[in-house]
Structure formats: C-alpha cells, structure tokens
Scaffold this active site. Structure first.
Site, PDB file in Angstrom:
ATOM      1  N   ASP A 168       0.839  -1.197   0.000  1.00  0.00           N
ATOM      2  CA  ASP A 168       0.000   0.000   0.000  1.00  0.00           C
ATOM      3  C   ASP A 168       0.873   1.246   0.000  1.00  0.00           C
ATOM      4  O   ASP A 168       2.039   1.222   0.411  1.00  0.00           O
ATOM      5  CB  ASP A 168      -0.952  -0.001   1.205  1.00  0.00           C
ATOM      6  N   GLU A 217       0.062  -1.102   5.771  1.00  0.00           N
ATOM      7  CA  GLU A 217       1.126  -0.561   6.621  1.00  0.00           C
ATOM      8  C   GLU A 217       0.933   0.921   6.886  1.00  0.00           C
ATOM      9  O   GLU A 217       1.188   1.407   7.987  1.00  0.00           O
ATOM     10  CB  GLU A 217       2.484  -0.815   5.968  1.00  0.00           C
TER      11      GLU A 217
END
Length: 456
Positions: free
Chosen positions: A88, A152
C-alpha cells in the site's frame, strides 16, 4: 567469492520492470471497495495479486492470506527468514508532481513514482536478493519468506491479521526505512481530538488526509468579503515564504495555503499547512480551535508547548498535526506522535488533557509499542557488516528512528534500508524517487546480508 553486485546487475532490467508494474497500481486504502477478500479495497488487492503472481512466475509457492497479506516462499527448509514489505502507498497530492505518480518515470538515473522507495521498490529488492541466492543454488539452512501486506500506512492491520494465520519467522528485516540497520523504533500514537467550538468568523477548515503525513495544503472558509483579508493574508504568505491564494465564495472568503508534505516521523522536513493557516487565522479570529493549534503546534514539532517534550535513548518525541477538519462548529483533529520507549502513557497523556480542557476539546488514543533489539545481536551485526562491505561507511552506525515499520509485527525483526545516509527519497512527498544505483546497491547488500544469516 560470490559477487552479489554483479548478480544484481544481471537482473537490473527485470528488477525495474517488476517495480514499474507494481507502481502502476494506485494501492491507496479504498474503503469504498472494501469487502471479503479485499479488506483494504480493490487497488490494494490488485497489488497483492500482482506480487503473488511474480512469485508464481518464478516458480515459487505463493500464499494469499484472505486479502490482508501474502507471502512467497523461496526454498524448502523448515526454519524461515522473513523479509517484510508493504504494497500500500499513501495518497498523492493533487498538485506538485512533475510526473505521473502512477507511471514510473526514469530520468537522470532515478526512478520517479509513488511507491518506488516506499515500499514497492525495496520489497522487490528484497525479493530479488532471496531469488539470487536460490538461483545460485547456495547452501542454506533456512528458506526465505517474502511477506507483504496492504495496510502498513494505516495501522498495519494486515500484519496483525497475517500473524494470526501464519507462524513468525525465526528472524527477519523490513526494507522500509534507512541504512544503516535500525535496531530501535519509537512507539507510535495517534491522538484523536474532538469537540464543539464556537465559530466566531471561521466557517470551516480542512487539511490533511493521513496522520502520518505532514499536510501540504489547508483550506479555510471565513465570513466576510475577500478584499478585507487580501492585503494581510498576502503579506503573511510573503513573510513566511509560502504560497497560497484567496478567493471570493459568495458572501465568504476561501483561503488556501500551501506548505510541504513530509513523513510524520520527520516533521521538521515539512511545512505544516494546517498549523501555518491557523497561525494566520489566530490574528483575525477569537475561534478557540485556531488558537489551540497556534498555541500548541506553531513552530514546535517536539511537544514543548503541549508539555510533553521528552528525549530518550532513541531521540526526541515528535509531534505532527496530520488531519484537521472543522465544520458546523465541530472540530476533529488527528495528531501523530513518535514516542521514546522510556515514556509512560501517563507522562504523555496528562499534560495533553490539561491543554485540551482549556479549549473545550476531548481526546482518545492508544499508545503503540516501541521496538528495541540489542544492537550487539547477531541479526543487527550481520546486517550492518553487509552494509559496511558494500559502502565502506564506518561512520554511520546502527540506529534508532521515529518511523514505525513492520519490524514491530514480529519478534527478532529490524528495519534495514533502503534510504542511504545523505539521500532524500521524498517518502510521503511529491516526486518520490530512488536512484537506480542505490536500488541495485541495496539489493546486493540484502543478498549478502541474507546469505550471511541463512548459509549452512
């Protein structure tokens, strides 16, 4: 003797091509498309599927863990060494990029694009390091598991879930910080601050979308014709060396101020647009929200004005006002703090509550955990040895940082690269970049370090 750098260079084009493919996917958290199998939205699931397919293309076993995360196993041994990276990315500012952030541009020996340095590029570097060891058929005592998650940047819920389904590796590293090896990470905490505030002449303020980014843009809506503010606001912008504008919005005025984005763990590297906007608004309004922000955050990224300044073995506590929304007299703020491991929750919270009470605001928070691995451990020393071998750098030593990484997700794990001392990859900023030479050097360092730790 194995020349890992030569082996990396043989695969240079493949490494870049895989990074390009991953970075074409705008894998920002997308709650609108979240459902079973893609808990963080469709783009994150697409990035996960692509990474899994890269492992399968190369003949390795890939495992999808319910769309939260996945892994690629390289080797067959029972014991596991983990390399953890994330797929991400943080959102891109609407303006400020010189290239398309989701199409990797190669210019002057660098890759430009969202994710090239944080963390798709480094993840691919770790993957190829393990792949090289496997392709050279080197004798090892552990398999390497490349683990990758999709959340994350928004709390690492991916790894929290993943490790309820999969065992911890024996040891590992995440290529999601800087060189040399990082043995300590401050605890992360987000304070949610809310409350009703009398408007005065402030109609609305909007800035930031993620707590872990210094907000680059702030918009404020105030009552009154723009001509009555024009001279003062332009003078303020010039005085501060900032860009911005003001426009007529019916019977109101819209002010826009442009700062500079940065990672929340290094707030001094940015210019917080929300804070600088409130510093101006405090000169024309009695609104308690803007005075709270001005009184407690202006020119202070270390919590002195909040009464929480603290310096520990891992350095100073840092503070970033990442999100500010004010509408219909209701204020909502999110403040990101990076806290040394010696500081208690009471030491942190009590002074903040006292300040908030003065302005009619309330807070909720959860203090995260810090990371501390013995700098003399075999893991840290072996990683550092490989770094020194390829850089000749005996000045920079193993370190502690404010950033939070996947290293906190499992025991005996540290952050290791990818940013070299003296470089700025513009992580969480416009025009994120990584030098191709640095990327290849990091891959060679990872291969050497990994082999040192898993060889028979």
């Amino acid at each position: 003797m194995i020349d890992f750098f030569e082996e990396v260079n043989k695969r240079k084009e493949d490494i870049i091509a895989d990074i390009e493919r991953l970075c074409e996917i705008p894998s920002v958290l997308d709650e609108a498309t979240s459902n079973d199998g893609q808990p963080f939205g469709k783009p994150c699931r697409e990035a996960l599927d692509l990474m899994l397919s890269i492992g399968e293309r190369d003949g390795f076993k890939s495992v999808n863990v319910d769309g939260y995360a996945g892994h690629i196993d390289i080797g067959e041994d029972e014991e596991t060494f983990g390399i953890l990276g994330h797929l991400d990315v943080v959102p891109c500012n609407e303006h400020g990029w010189n290239t398309d952030p989701y199409h990797v541009t190669i210019k002057d020996g660098k890759l430009y694009g969202r994710g090239v340095a944080d963390d798709k590029g480094p993840l691919i570097a770790g993957y190829y390091a393990a792949k090289i060891i496997h392709e050279l058929n080197l004798p090892v005592k552990m398999k390497t598991r490349i683990i990758f998650g999709c959340n994350e940047e928004n709390g690492s819920k991916c790894m929290q879930y993943y490790f309820t389904k999969q065992p911890y590796p024996k040891m590992g590293f995440t290529p999601d910080a800087e060189f040399p090896v990082v043995y300590g990470e401050k605890a992360g905490v987000n304070f949610q601050m809310k409350g009703e505030i009398e408007k005065d002449n402030i109609i609305g303020i909007y800035s930031g979308s993620r707590a872990n980014i210094v907000p680059e843009t702030c918009e404020a809506y105030i009552s009154g014709h723009y001509k009555q503010y024009k001279e003062d606001f332009i003078h303020y912008l010039n005085q501060q060396g900032l860009q911005g504008s003001l426009e007529e919005e019916g019977n109101h005025t819209r002010l826009t101020l442009i700062g500079k984005s940065a990672h929340a763990s290094t707030p001094d590297a940015g210019i917080n647009a929300a804070v600088y906007m409130c510093h101006y608004l405090a000169t024309i309004s009695e609104n308690q929200l803007v005075h709270f922000v001005d009184d407690c955050f202006y020119q202070d990224n270390y919590g002195k004005k909040l009464g929480i300044a603290f310096k520990g073995l891992m350095g100073d506590l840092t503070v970033n006002l990442g999100v500010l929304n004010y509408k219909d007299g209701y204020a909502s703020l999110v403040v990101d703090m990076r806290v040394p491991h010696e500081m208690t929750d009471e030491q942190l919270t009590m002074p903040i509550v006292q300040q908030l009470n003065k302005y009619g605001l309330e807070e909720t928070h959860e203090l995260g955990k810090a990371l501390y691995i013995d700098p003399q451990s075999d893991l840290v020393q072996n990683l550092h040895s490989a770094y020194v071998e390829f850089t000749g750098d005996h000045i920079h030593q193993p370190q502690a940082i404010g950033g939070g990484t996947y290293a906190k997700s499992m025991p005996n794990c540290v952050a290791f690269g990818v940013e070299f001392p003296g470089t700025d990859n513009k992580i969480h900023q416009n025009n994120e970049e990584i030098s191709i030479d640095d990327l290849l050097k990091a891959t060679a360092i990872y291969a050497k370090a990994l082999y040192n730790l898993i060889k028979k």
